[in-house]
Every structure is written in structure tokens, then in C-alpha cells.
Motif scaffolding. Structure first.
Motif, PDB file in Angstrom:
ATOM      1  N   ILE A   1       0.866  -1.172   0.000  1.00 50.97           N
ATOM      2  CA  ILE A   1       0.000   0.000   0.000  1.00 50.97           C
ATOM      3  C   ILE A   1       0.905   1.224   0.000  1.00 50.97           C
ATOM      4  N   ALA A   2       0.761   2.049  -1.037  1.00 54.47           N
ATOM      5  CA  ALA A   2       1.634   3.211  -1.185  1.00 54.47           C
ATOM      6  C   ALA A   2       1.395   4.219  -0.064  1.00 54.47           C
ATOM      7  N   SER A   3       2.439   4.957   0.280  1.00 53.01           N
ATOM      8  CA  SER A   3       2.371   5.945   1.351  1.00 53.01           C
ATOM      9  C   SER A   3       1.206   6.906   1.135  1.00 53.01           C
ATOM     10  N   GLY A   4       0.365   7.053   2.185  1.00 56.29           N
ATOM     11  CA  GLY A   4      -0.770   7.952   2.117  1.00 56.29           C
ATOM     12  C   GLY A   4      -2.003   7.384   1.427  1.00 56.29           C
ATOM     13  N   ARG A   5      -1.924   6.159   0.886  1.00 54.60           N
ATOM     14  CA  ARG A   5      -3.050   5.537   0.181  1.00 54.60           C
ATOM     15  C   ARG A   5      -3.779   4.556   1.097  1.00 54.60           C
ATOM     16  N   GLN A   6      -4.972   4.149   0.677  1.00 53.46           N
ATOM     17  CA  GLN A   6      -5.768   3.199   1.443  1.00 53.46           C
ATOM     18  C   GLN A   6      -6.541   2.287   0.497  1.00 53.46           C
ATOM     19  N   ILE A   7      -6.806   1.064   0.933  1.00 57.00           N
ATOM     20  CA  ILE A   7      -7.734   0.216   0.197  1.00 57.00           C
ATOM     21  C   ILE A   7      -9.145   0.549   0.674  1.00 57.00           C
ATOM     22  N   SER A   8     -10.131   0.272  -0.146  1.00 56.26           N
ATOM     23  CA  SER A   8     -11.506   0.634   0.189  1.00 56.26           C
ATOM     24  C   SER A   8     -12.014  -0.156   1.394  1.00 56.26           C
ATOM     25  N   TYR A   9     -12.972   0.429   2.104  1.00 54.26           N
ATOM     26  CA  TYR A   9     -13.648  -0.261   3.208  1.00 54.26           C
ATOM     27  C   TYR A   9     -14.495  -1.357   2.565  1.00 54.26           C
ATOM     28  N   GLN A  10     -14.282  -2.627   2.948  1.00 56.61           N
ATOM     29  CA  GLN A  10     -14.838  -3.743   2.201  1.00 56.61           C
ATOM     30  C   GLN A  10     -15.096  -4.949   3.088  1.00 56.61           C
ATOM     31  N   ARG A  11     -15.798  -5.921   2.486  1.00 52.92           N
ATOM     32  CA  ARG A  11     -15.984  -7.207   3.148  1.00 52.92           C
ATOM     33  C   ARG A  11     -16.074  -8.294   2.085  1.00 52.92           C
ATOM     34  N   HIS A  12     -15.878  -9.539   2.542  1.00 56.10           N
ATOM     35  CA  HIS A  12     -15.893 -10.691   1.643  1.00 56.10           C
ATOM     36  C   HIS A  12     -16.954 -11.685   2.108  1.00 56.10           C
ATOM     37  N   SER A  13     -17.589 -12.329   1.148  1.00 53.18           N
ATOM     38  CA  SER A  13     -18.668 -13.272   1.466  1.00 53.18           C
ATOM     39  C   SER A  13     -18.184 -14.711   1.587  1.00 53.18           C
ATOM     40  N   TYR A  14     -17.015 -15.027   1.013  1.00 51.28           N
ATOM     41  CA  TYR A  14     -16.611 -16.430   0.944  1.00 51.28           C
ATOM     42  C   TYR A  14     -15.248 -16.721   1.555  1.00 51.28           C
ATOM     43  N   ARG A  15     -14.503 -15.703   1.910  1.00 52.07           N
ATOM     44  CA  ARG A  15     -13.154 -15.963   2.404  1.00 52.07           C
ATOM     45  C   ARG A  15     -12.839 -15.181   3.665  1.00 52.07           C
ATOM     46  N   SER A  16     -11.951 -15.758   4.459  1.00 50.69           N
ATOM     47  CA  SER A  16     -11.340 -15.043   5.576  1.00 50.69           C
ATOM     48  C   SER A  16      -9.919 -14.660   5.174  1.00 50.69           C
ATOM     49  N   GLU A  17      -9.338 -13.711   5.909  1.00 50.24           N
ATOM     50  CA  GLU A  17      -7.985 -13.260   5.590  1.00 50.24           C
ATOM     51  C   GLU A  17      -7.184 -13.067   6.873  1.00 50.24           C
ATOM     52  N   VAL A  18      -5.883 -13.314   6.768  1.00 49.55           N
ATOM     53  CA  VAL A  18      -4.944 -12.988   7.846  1.00 49.55           C
ATOM     54  C   VAL A  18      -3.894 -12.061   7.258  1.00 49.55           C
ATOM     55  N   TRP A  19      -3.767 -10.868   7.844  1.00 51.29           N
ATOM     56  CA  TRP A  19      -2.758  -9.918   7.409  1.00 51.29           C
ATOM     57  C   TRP A  19      -1.598  -9.925   8.391  1.00 51.29           C
ATOM     58  N   THR A  20      -0.391 -10.072   7.874  1.00 50.26           N
ATOM     59  CA  THR A  20       0.822  -9.930   8.679  1.00 50.26           C
ATOM     60  C   THR A  20       1.623  -8.766   8.126  1.00 50.26           C
ATOM     61  N   VAL A  21       1.800  -7.735   8.921  1.00 48.41           N
ATOM     62  CA  VAL A  21       2.560  -6.561   8.485  1.00 48.41           C
ATOM     63  C   VAL A  21       4.048  -6.897   8.560  1.00 48.41           C
ATOM     64  N   VAL A  22       4.763  -6.681   7.461  1.00 47.56           N
ATOM     65  CA  VAL A  22       6.189  -7.021   7.432  1.00 47.56           C
ATOM     66  C   VAL A  22       7.089  -5.791   7.309  1.00 47.56           C
ATOM     67  N   ALA A  23       6.519  -4.650   6.901  1.00 48.51           N
ATOM     68  CA  ALA A  23       7.321  -3.422   6.820  1.00 48.51           C
ATOM     69  C   ALA A  23       6.393  -2.222   6.755  1.00 48.51           C
ATOM     70  N   GLY A  24       6.844  -1.112   7.337  1.00 52.02           N
ATOM     71  CA  GLY A  24       6.075   0.117   7.305  1.00 52.02           C
ATOM     72  C   GLY A  24       5.136   0.255   8.492  1.00 52.02           C
ATOM     73  N   GLU A  25       4.425   1.389   8.517  1.00 56.69           N
ATOM     74  CA  GLU A  25       3.458   1.653   9.570  1.00 56.69           C
ATOM     75  C   GLU A  25       2.161   2.132   8.944  1.00 56.69           C
ATOM     76  N   GLY A  26       1.046   1.817   9.606  1.00 55.53           N
ATOM     77  CA  GLY A  26      -0.232   2.227   9.068  1.00 55.53           C
ATOM     78  C   GLY A  26      -1.341   2.065  10.073  1.00 55.53           C
ATOM     79  N   GLU A  27      -2.580   2.129   9.580  1.00 57.25           N
ATOM     80  CA  GLU A  27      -3.764   1.942  10.400  1.00 57.25           C
ATOM     81  C   GLU A  27      -4.680   0.923   9.738  1.00 57.25           C
ATOM     82  N   VAL A  28      -5.275   0.070  10.559  1.00 61.07           N
ATOM     83  CA  VAL A  28      -6.253  -0.910  10.109  1.00 61.07           C
ATOM     84  C   VAL A  28      -7.568  -0.634  10.810  1.00 61.07           C
ATOM     85  N   VAL A  29      -8.671  -0.701  10.069  1.00 62.98           N
ATOM     86  CA  VAL A  29      -9.989  -0.597  10.671  1.00 62.98           C
ATOM     87  C   VAL A  29     -10.697  -1.931  10.484  1.00 62.98           C
TER      88      VAL A  29
END
Length: 449
Positions: free
Chosen positions: A366-394
Motif C-alpha cells: 500500500i503506497a504511502s498515504g493511500r488506502q484500500i476501500s472499506y470492504q468485506r468478503h462473502s466467501y473468504r477469511s484473511e490474515v494480514w501480517t505486516v512485514v514493513a512500514g506503519e499504518g492503520e487498520v480498521v
């Protein structure tokens, strides 16, 4: 004013694996401009259009998948008309003309010229829009085409057969679609021209035809009923049914850079990426390596070698025009790498397990200052592991700060988004479920305004 509609479509499977459904051929920066900078076909075309000595109003007709690529590569004033689904060139042109009439305030008597967005041609080809406008406004014909004077008896192009071989414009008497070699020679002897997919007409001429298929009170209504339009090419649905057709001949460079054989003829660089080509044993070889892995090419002639995250191609240049069927039988149905408005992602692994469960691993940047849209999925779960950088998750409205080492679990149906702060944010995403597709996303706009 001349209204210029540029058609941008297609996935360019004949340029696989560099081109795919998310990265179409016209956006590949494999050409160079006069200053030596890498440019795409789209950027080259727009540079030439801006050099035309005429008052041009530009509209780009394309699909939603290409919106980001166009906005990131094309600057200046233009209108963008997005198809709700791909239905070939006839409905795409009807949609763009409806937008001109109902949203852009164009007059029914104005000239509209339709061109592909990815043609490789001399400046004179684009300057020819003035002659097309003159032919339309003079009333010579309801529909005026641009015809390229052939340089050889091609069996890949359609031919326009005019009633005479001199003057401009000329009356068109018939069309021949992709003849064999002998017939192509005979057509050229008769003064036939290549059909390069350029059409000119008064706006009212085309909107009257559109009304015969779909009459609407607004552009939004027309677009919402887009599926009612015939799924057909403009050549078959409109041109071949027209009774008054003219053609303006063009003599100069024109190519369809749709195969590796034709594209490499215009590529300045013979090798790109981490690659060593043995000049002593290779001749007329072009190599592109996007994987980052070392590559050595030796002992090849008249060939192209391309390695990306989507696949590897090693092919003779002449045979490259016929690889579409082979690609369809082996290529993944989803892109393995894609640029998005928020950054980019790369698929690292895809696995299936007994019982139907699947997993997919991606690296998100995710580029500096950018965000992915607020979203949801109907068929899958996800696990996010942050490996570099800093940000915010909602997650379901609750915001938390994340940095390298943080793990976020996102269950099916839960709302989520992420944004990068002062630097790029790198995340390893592991998807799990029975259905793992890019279409399993319900978006709710940006969480952070």
C-alpha cells in the motif's frame, strides 16, 4: 469541434505473459519517445493527438478494469466513459455517443471520429482526422472510414474496396474480411485499402441508430440497460449495414502491435530485467524478465523470451501470432500481479486441500498515504501480517495502529480497510475459503476521507 472517441479494450493475450486481463497491452511501457523515455502505446498516441492542428474534444471509451491505468497514464482534459460490461465495439461506441449527446452537450451535427487507442502510426495518421471531418461535414457520405494503403498482401486485416483508385474521399463498394494470400494480392491490385478501425460520422447519425436498439431519457438509464444492446463489433453491426459509405486513404506507417512479432520491431531495448543474452549465439532475440530471478539466454534466433509472475514464454517471433489458444489452455484465470490505485499486489502461492478448501498468499504494497476501500468478503477469511512500514487498520469500525510484526485476523463478512502512513506498507495476506476470487469484494468507499 471534432469529437474524438478512443476505444480502449482487450486484454492482449497474444502478448502474454506481459499483458493480461488487468494489464492490457496499450499500457505497457515498452516504447520510447523522442527524448528516450519509456512510454506506453496510450501515451504515444496522446502525444500525437495533442500535435494535431484542430480543436479536438477527446472521450475514452473503456471498461472499469482499465480506469486506473488510463488515469495514471493520461493527463489533461478528456471524458471517460466506462462500460458496465464488455460487449464489443458497437455498444461501446453507442454508449460513448450517448454520453456526448446527453452529458457533454455535443450537437447532433458535430463530427465524431472513432479510433483505437493503441495504433502505432505516423503523425500524418492522426492529422488525417481533419480530412475525415471535411468529408463528413461536406455530406459526401453518412459514414466515412480511414483506409490504409497496403504495403503487402496481409491475411490478418480486413479490406475496404473503393469504387475508384484516385481522389479523396472515395465511395466504398464492398468489404472483404481477412482474405487468403492470393485474394489479398488481387484486392490490392484493385486499389483496396486496409481497414484500420477508424470511423467518422455526424453524432446524430449514430444516436439515431442507437435509438433503434435502446431509446432512453438519460445517459444513466442508457448505461443501466447496456446489456440490451447487441454484443457485436461496429464493423458488423453498423458499417456493413450502412448504405452511404466513403473512405479517405492514408499512406504511411500503420501497425497493430498486437503480437510479439510486431511489437518487438518497435522496441528499442532488446533485453530488460535481470538477464544475460549471449550475443555470440543469439540473433534477433528480445528478452524481458520481470521476476527478479537470474536468466540466461543463448543459442536462439528470431525469438522472444518473456518471464513475469504470470508465466514464462519462449517463442519464435513468427509463431507468436498464434499463441492465443495455447495461452488459454495453460494460463491462470487470474492475474498474478496487478497495480491498483492504492499500490500493487503479487500472488506468492495458491494451494488447494482435501475437502475443497483453498488458500492464496499475496504480498500487498500500500503506497504511502493511500488506502484500500472499506470492504468485506462473502466467501473468504484473511490474515494480514505486516512485514514493513506503519499504518492503520480498521476492523468493523475499530481503528488500530499497525507496524512490522502485527497480525490482523479478518473473518468472513467483517468490514475492514488499511492505509499506509509516512511510508509504503507491506503486508502478507493469506486468504482461506472455498472461493478465492477478486470478485468476492463488496466495497463501501474510502473509510478515511
Amino acid at each position: 469541434m471534432i469529437h474524438l472517441i478512443l476505444l480502449s479494450g482487450g486484454s492482449g493475450t497474444r502478448l502474454w505473459p506481459l499483458s493480461n486481463s488487468s494489464r492490457s497491452k496499450q499500457f505497457l511501457k515498452v516504447l520510447r519517445d523522442s527524448q528516450g523515455n519509456h512510454v506506453s502505446m496510450v501515451q504515444r498516441v496522446f502525444s500525437q493527438i495533442r500535435s494535431v492542428n484542430a480543436d479536438l474534444d477527446v472521450t475514452i471509451a473503456t471498461c472499469a478494469d482499465q480506469e486506473f491505468s488510463i488515469r495514471s497514464q493520461v493527463e489533461g482534459d478528456y471524458a471517460l466513459v466506462l462500460e458496465p460490461e464488455r460487449r464489443d465495439t458497437a455498444p461501446a461506441i453507442m454508449l460513448a455517443c450517448t454520453h456526448l449527446a446527453m452529458e457533454q452537450g455535443a450537437d447532433a451535427g458535430d463530427t465524431v471520429i472513432v479510433m483505437p487507442i493503441d495504433s502505432y502510426a505516423d503523425q500524418a495518421y492522426y492529422d488525417g482526422v481533419v480530412g475525415l471531418d471535411d468529408a463528413v461535414q461536406s455530406g459526401f457520405a453518412d459514414l466515412v472510414l480511414l483506409g490504409v494503403e497496403p504495403t503487402y498482401p496481409s491475411v490478418k486485416y480486413g479490406y475496404i474496396v473503393p469504387g475508384d483508385t484516385e481522389g479523396s474521399p472515395r465511395r466504398v463498394v464492398r468489404f472483404t474480411e481477412k482474405p487468403d494470400g492470393e485474394d489479398a494480392k488481387a484486392l490490392i491490385a484493385q486499389g483496396a485499402l486496409w481497414n484500420c478501425g477508424v470511423f467518422a460520422f455526424r453524432l446524430g447519425y449514430l444516436t439515431a441508430i442507437s435509438d433503434g436498439y435502446l431509446k432512453s431519457g438519460s445517459f444513466d438509464e442508457f448505461r443501466s440497460r447496456y446489456a440490451e444492446l447487441p454484443k457485436n463489433s461496429f464493423d458488423y453491426e453498423v458499417v456493413e449495414k450502412a448504405s452511404s459509405i466513403g473512405v479517405v486513404p492514408y499512406s504511411g506507417t500503420w501497425k497493430d502491435l498486437g503480437t510479439w512479432n510486431t511489437l518487438t520491431e518497435e522496441m528499442t531495448d532488446r533485453a530488460a530485467g535481470r538477464v544475460v543474452v549471449d550475443g555470440a549465439t543469439c540473433s534477433n532475440v528480445h528478452v524481458i524478465n520481470e521476476t527478479g530471478l537470474p536468466m540466461v539466454v543463448a543459442g536462439l534466433s528470431d525469438a522472444v523470451v518473456v518471464a513475469t509472475h504470470d508465466g514464462i514464454l519462449a517463442c519464435g517471433k513468427e509463431a507468436s501470432a498464434s499463441i492465443k489458444g495455447l495461452v488459454g489452455s495453460v494460463a491462470e484465470t487470474r492475474p498474478m500481479y496487478e497495480r491498483r490505485r492504492w499500490g500493487e499486489y503479487r500472488v506468492l502461492d495458491s494451494s488447494a486441500y482435501p475437502g475443497g478448501a483453498k488458500s492464496l498468499t499475496k504480498e500487498l504494497v500500500i503506497a504511502s498515504g493511500r488506502q484500500i476501500s472499506y470492504q468485506r468478503h462473502s466467501y473468504r477469511s484473511e490474515v494480514w501480517t505486516v512485514v514493513a512500514g506503519e499504518g492503520e487498520v480498521v476492523l468493523d469500525g475499530l481503528v488500530r495502529q499497525v507496524r512490522a510484526g502485527c497480525v490482523v485476523n479478518i473473518e468472513v463478512g467483517h468490514m475492514h480497510a488499511v492505509r499506509a502512513m509516512s511510508s509504503d506498507l507491506h503486508i502478507i495476506e493469506v486468504q482461506h475459503g472455498d472461493v478465492l476470487t477478486e470478485e468476492d469484494i463488496e466495497r463501501f468507499g474510502d473509510f478515511w476521507k
